[in-house]
Design a protein around this motif. Sequence first.
Motif, short mmCIF file in Angstrom:
data_model
loop_
_atom_site.label_atom_id
_atom_site.label_comp_id
_atom_site.label_asym_id
_atom_site.label_seq_id
_atom_site.Cartn_x
_atom_site.Cartn_y
_atom_site.Cartn_z
N LEU A 196 30.29 1.26 52.76
CA LEU A 196 29.89 2.17 53.82
C LEU A 196 30.98 3.20 54.08
CD1 LEU A 196 28.01 2.99 56.19
CD2 LEU A 196 29.19 1.28 57.56
N GLU A 197 32.21 2.74 54.19
CA GLU A 197 33.32 3.66 54.46
C GLU A 197 33.52 4.62 53.30
OE1 GLU A 197 34.73 4.05 57.34
OE2 GLU A 197 33.42 2.47 58.07
N ALA A 198 33.36 4.14 52.05
CA ALA A 198 33.49 5.02 50.89
C ALA A 198 32.43 6.11 50.91
CB ALA A 198 33.38 4.20 49.60
N ASN A 199 31.20 5.76 51.30
CA ASN A 199 30.14 6.76 51.36
C ASN A 199 30.35 7.73 52.50
OD1 ASN A 199 28.30 6.34 49.16
ND2 ASN A 199 27.77 4.38 50.06
N ARG A 200 30.93 7.27 53.61
CA ARG A 200 31.26 8.19 54.69
C ARG A 200 32.28 9.23 54.23
NH1 ARG A 200 27.15 7.83 58.24
NH2 ARG A 200 27.09 5.88 59.40
N VAL A 201 33.24 8.78 53.42
CA VAL A 201 34.22 9.72 52.88
C VAL A 201 33.55 10.72 51.94
CG1 VAL A 201 36.25 9.90 51.37
CG2 VAL A 201 36.16 8.13 53.13
N ARG A 202 32.64 10.23 51.08
CA ARG A 202 31.91 11.12 50.18
C ARG A 202 31.10 12.16 50.96
NH1 ARG A 202 28.03 7.85 46.92
NH2 ARG A 202 27.48 9.87 46.03
N GLN A 203 30.48 11.72 52.04
CA GLN A 203 29.74 12.66 52.89
C GLN A 203 30.64 13.77 53.40
OE1 GLN A 203 27.43 9.55 55.44
NE2 GLN A 203 26.61 11.55 55.96
N ALA A 204 31.79 13.37 53.94
CA ALA A 204 32.70 14.35 54.52
C ALA A 204 33.21 15.34 53.47
CB ALA A 204 33.87 13.64 55.19
N GLU A 205 33.55 14.82 52.27
CA GLU A 205 34.03 15.70 51.21
C GLU A 205 32.93 16.65 50.73
OE1 GLU A 205 35.39 12.90 48.34
OE2 GLU A 205 37.37 12.64 49.28
N ALA A 206 31.70 16.14 50.59
CA ALA A 206 30.59 16.99 50.17
C ALA A 206 30.31 18.07 51.20
CB ALA A 206 29.34 16.14 49.93
N LYS A 207 30.40 17.72 52.47
CA LYS A 207 30.16 18.71 53.53
C LYS A 207 31.19 19.83 53.45
CE LYS A 207 29.50 19.21 58.51
NZ LYS A 207 30.26 20.49 58.57
N LYS A 208 32.45 19.50 53.23
CA LYS A 208 33.49 20.51 53.11
C LYS A 208 33.20 21.44 51.93
CE LYS A 208 37.75 19.14 53.34
NZ LYS A 208 38.96 18.30 53.11
N GLU A 209 32.76 20.86 50.80
CA GLU A 209 32.47 21.68 49.63
C GLU A 209 31.27 22.60 49.89
OE1 GLU A 209 31.46 21.34 44.84
OE2 GLU A 209 31.77 19.52 46.02
N ILE A 210 30.23 22.05 50.51
CA ILE A 210 29.05 22.86 50.82
C ILE A 210 29.44 24.05 51.70
CG2 ILE A 210 26.84 22.88 52.03
CD1 ILE A 210 26.69 19.82 51.29
N ASP A 211 30.16 23.77 52.77
CA ASP A 211 30.55 24.84 53.69
C ASP A 211 31.40 25.89 52.99
OD1 ASP A 211 29.23 23.64 55.80
OD2 ASP A 211 31.00 22.61 56.57
N ALA A 212 32.31 25.46 52.11
CA ALA A 212 33.18 26.39 51.41
C ALA A 212 32.40 27.29 50.46
CB ALA A 212 34.26 25.62 50.65
N LYS A 213 31.46 26.71 49.68
CA LYS A 213 30.69 27.50 48.72
C LYS A 213 29.77 28.49 49.44
CE LYS A 213 32.46 25.33 45.23
NZ LYS A 213 33.51 25.99 44.41
N ILE A 214 29.13 28.05 50.52
CA ILE A 214 28.25 28.95 51.26
C ILE A 214 29.06 30.08 51.88
CG2 ILE A 214 26.74 29.14 53.28
CD1 ILE A 214 25.73 26.34 52.66
N ALA A 215 30.23 29.76 52.44
CA ALA A 215 31.08 30.78 53.04
C ALA A 215 31.52 31.80 52.00
CB ALA A 215 32.29 30.13 53.70
N ALA A 216 31.86 31.33 50.78
CA ALA A 216 32.29 32.24 49.72
C ALA A 216 31.16 33.17 49.30
CB ALA A 216 32.79 31.44 48.53
#
Length: 374
Positions: A196-216
């Motif tokens: 569960l904790e590993a997937n929470r980390v994956r969620q957070a990392e994916a969210k950062k990547e999504i936000d960065a690509k959309i912003a770019a």
Amino acid sequence: MHRRHCATAAIALVCALTALAAPGTAFASPAVPRPPAVAPGSPLLPKAPEPLPGNGPTGAPTAPAAPKSLDEIRLEIEGLYHQAVSATDTYNLAKEQAEQQSKEITELTERIVKGQARIDDLKLRAGAAARAQYQSGGLPPEAQLMLTDDPQLFLDGASRIKDGMKATRDLLRDLEQTQADLESYSQDASTHLRKLEANRVRQAEAKKEIDAKIAAAEAIEGRLRKEERERLLLLERRAADRAQSEWMRTAPLQRSATATAQGAAAVKFAKAQIGKPYVWGAEGPGSYDCSGLTSRAWATAGRPIPRTSQEQWRQLPKVAVEDMQPGDLIIYHADASHVGMYVGDGVIVHSPRPGRHVTLTGAGSMKILGVVRP
């Protein structure tokens, strides 16, 4: 006593961590800095700094890079949005798995509580048996039986002793098995908690990547003048039309293909969402990402399917393009990062990408990976 203390500690730990890992737990992600806005009419790309003497191979100033064409900019923007959509699938899968693991932890915690209650009950029964023996003078039943002179009492006592011995064995066996189950539940809960904790980390990392690509991507679009943005849309449509025309020329489609009752219901739901915006991670009712739309449409039709386009591609039965019928899902790109629902006549309904809305488009306007049927 040692096992009971361990089990009690395990219960307290699992319950506390389960509460912390509940699905509603929010993960903050650092805000993605956005480039400063550029006034309309500015160049497409920032002006390169003046070269310093000696930058060239022979000491001469280096010539500035040629500005990108609008078509190159279109491809760059599409690439950024594709990366954002691909990261969205990672986010959605991690979110789905985290929710399932949180549910399993809750179920295991309930089993642990019930197992501990069972152990407490068995120990009470064992204590009652010990007290009964004490009250009889402390002599084992076999010794008491040997002191009787009455044959009938001897026979009755022998039967009771046999039954009592069986009950004692059963009691000890139940106690041992329940303790083993309790330890197994605790270990399983700990394993699920780590996942569960590993997937929470994956969620957070994916969210950062999504936000960065959309912003770019938005930053690049923001540098364009109004007429350039209009031209960009025209280039997008022309590229999609060319791909669709080529696909229709070669695709062996069934013109008379009909949908099943569930397929027709899924198509009806998906088409009713036309005009609603794409929002990554959304599955209705006001907005959708690509797989949020298809999974919600089929769930409404009474057929739950995996949440993400990659899992839809992996788990659902594959069908040939020539056998495609309305309601089938077309999976796009080599990484299965996009999905649309076929509605017939070479057309899909889909939620394209950030900045766009649910719409109808040519099924061959993007690179098709394959077709699956819920």
